[in-house]
Design a protein around this motif. Structure first.
Motif, mmCIF file in Angstrom:
data_model
loop_
_atom_site.group_PDB
_atom_site.id
_atom_site.type_symbol
_atom_site.label_atom_id
_atom_site.label_comp_id
_atom_site.label_asym_id
_atom_site.label_seq_id
_atom_site.Cartn_x
_atom_site.Cartn_y
_atom_site.Cartn_z
ATOM 1 N N THR A 195 0.814 -1.206 0.000
ATOM 2 C CA THR A 195 0.000 0.000 0.000
ATOM 3 C C THR A 195 0.852 1.263 0.000
ATOM 4 O OG1 THR A 195 -0.143 -0.015 2.405
ATOM 5 C CG2 THR A 195 -1.896 -1.137 1.192
ATOM 6 N N GLY A 196 2.115 1.148 0.281
ATOM 7 C CA GLY A 196 3.002 2.305 0.319
ATOM 8 C C GLY A 196 4.148 2.124 -0.648
ATOM 9 N N PRO A 197 5.209 2.877 -0.444
ATOM 10 C CA PRO A 197 6.351 2.758 -1.354
ATOM 11 C C PRO A 197 7.009 1.386 -1.278
ATOM 12 C CG PRO A 197 6.755 4.434 0.332
ATOM 13 C CD PRO A 197 5.403 3.879 0.574
ATOM 14 N N VAL A 198 7.337 0.845 -2.426
ATOM 15 C CA VAL A 198 8.000 -0.449 -2.495
ATOM 16 C C VAL A 198 9.507 -0.211 -2.461
ATOM 17 C CG1 VAL A 198 8.396 -2.482 -3.930
ATOM 18 C CG2 VAL A 198 6.123 -1.489 -3.784
ATOM 19 N N VAL A 199 10.190 -0.918 -1.587
ATOM 20 C CA VAL A 199 11.641 -0.808 -1.468
ATOM 21 C C VAL A 199 12.246 -2.140 -1.882
ATOM 22 C CG1 VAL A 199 13.567 -0.403 0.106
ATOM 23 C CG2 VAL A 199 11.429 0.852 0.417
ATOM 24 N N ARG A 200 13.097 -2.093 -2.910
ATOM 25 C CA ARG A 200 13.809 -3.287 -3.367
ATOM 26 C C ARG A 200 15.293 -3.069 -3.107
ATOM 27 N NH1 ARG A 200 10.087 -2.436 -7.667
ATOM 28 N NH2 ARG A 200 8.759 -4.229 -8.007
ATOM 29 N N HIS A 243 11.880 -0.752 -10.962
ATOM 30 C CA HIS A 243 11.593 0.220 -9.908
ATOM 31 C C HIS A 243 10.116 0.558 -9.960
ATOM 32 C CE1 HIS A 243 12.279 2.846 -13.379
ATOM 33 N NE2 HIS A 243 11.462 3.680 -12.788
ATOM 34 N N THR A 244 9.617 1.061 -8.852
ATOM 35 C CA THR A 244 8.200 1.346 -8.714
ATOM 36 C C THR A 244 8.019 2.830 -8.443
ATOM 37 O OG1 THR A 244 7.939 -0.826 -7.724
ATOM 38 C CG2 THR A 244 6.111 0.701 -7.446
ATOM 39 N N LYS A 245 6.979 3.386 -9.012
ATOM 40 C CA LYS A 245 6.685 4.791 -8.767
ATOM 41 C C LYS A 245 6.543 5.021 -7.265
ATOM 42 C CE LYS A 245 3.515 8.350 -10.315
ATOM 43 N NZ LYS A 245 2.342 8.649 -11.106
ATOM 44 N N GLU A 284 17.599 -0.142 -4.595
ATOM 45 C CA GLU A 284 19.025 -0.013 -4.281
ATOM 46 C C GLU A 284 19.725 -1.271 -4.751
ATOM 47 O OE1 GLU A 284 20.022 0.827 -0.203
ATOM 48 O OE2 GLU A 284 18.307 2.175 -0.003
ATOM 49 N N ALA A 285 20.923 -1.080 -5.295
ATOM 50 C CA ALA A 285 21.731 -2.231 -5.705
ATOM 51 C C ALA A 285 23.163 -2.002 -5.249
ATOM 52 C CB ALA A 285 21.680 -2.415 -7.208
ATOM 53 N N ASP A 333 15.263 6.258 -7.729
ATOM 54 C CA ASP A 333 14.150 6.807 -6.957
ATOM 55 C C ASP A 333 12.823 6.555 -7.668
ATOM 56 O OD1 ASP A 333 13.994 8.696 -8.996
ATOM 57 O OD2 ASP A 333 14.811 10.323 -7.794
ATOM 58 N N GLY A 334 11.751 7.008 -7.082
ATOM 59 C CA GLY A 334 10.413 6.788 -7.628
ATOM 60 C C GLY A 334 10.164 7.479 -8.952
ATOM 61 N N GLN A 335 10.991 8.453 -9.287
ATOM 62 C CA GLN A 335 10.846 9.158 -10.559
ATOM 63 C C GLN A 335 11.666 8.509 -11.668
ATOM 64 O OE1 GLN A 335 8.561 11.616 -10.623
ATOM 65 N NE2 GLN A 335 8.267 11.035 -8.493
#
Length: 130
Positions: free
Chosen positions: A45-50, A73-75, A80-81, A116-118
């Motif tokens: 439901t919130g930002p996805v962090v990979r 990546h997700t909006k 991070e890698a 980032d999300g953008q």
């Protein structure tokens, strides 16, 4: 007239299929990239962090940069890698906490990328060197 329409539809479908298979992907890059660790938060439901850890055969910065840009990546989320040389030491587990991986591996990390999300990707070479 119907014959030309069908030929046009066939050409469009053929171009779409060609475009799908000719796009550059992660597996086309040189450098022997191998994913050794991955985690993702389960918050849908919130930002996805990979967070990924990869090993590479060589420090080909252009290939590492391209690899980082091709990662999913997700909006409004982040990806991070961390990149390590395959001949050296690297973590087999990675976590969502601030440390990400055991601090003993920091000196072996040759690059870190953040998308980032953008969709903006930044690559830092030797991020933990002092």
């Amino acid at each position: 007239m119907k014959k030309y329409f069908l030929i046009g539809v066939f050409l469009i479908i053929a171009l779409m299929i060609y475009s799908m298979f000719s796009e550059k992907n992660i597996h086309d890059l040189e450098g022997g990239f191998k994913e050794v660790a991955y985690t993702r938060n389960e918050n849908n439901t919130g930002p996805v962090v990979r967070i990924y850890a990869f090993t590479v055969e060589d420090t080909l910065w252009n290939n590492i940069s391209q690899h980082a840009e091709l990662l999913p990546h997700t909006k409004y989320g982040t990806t991070e890698a961390y990149y390590f040389l395959a001949k050296g030491k690297y973590p087999s587990e990675i976590s969502l906490n601030e440390k990400r991986f055991d601090p003993q591996f920091k000196k072996y990390c040759i690059a870190k990328s953040v998308t980032d999300g953008q969709g903006r990707t930044t690559l830092n070479r030797f991020p933990f060197r002092e």
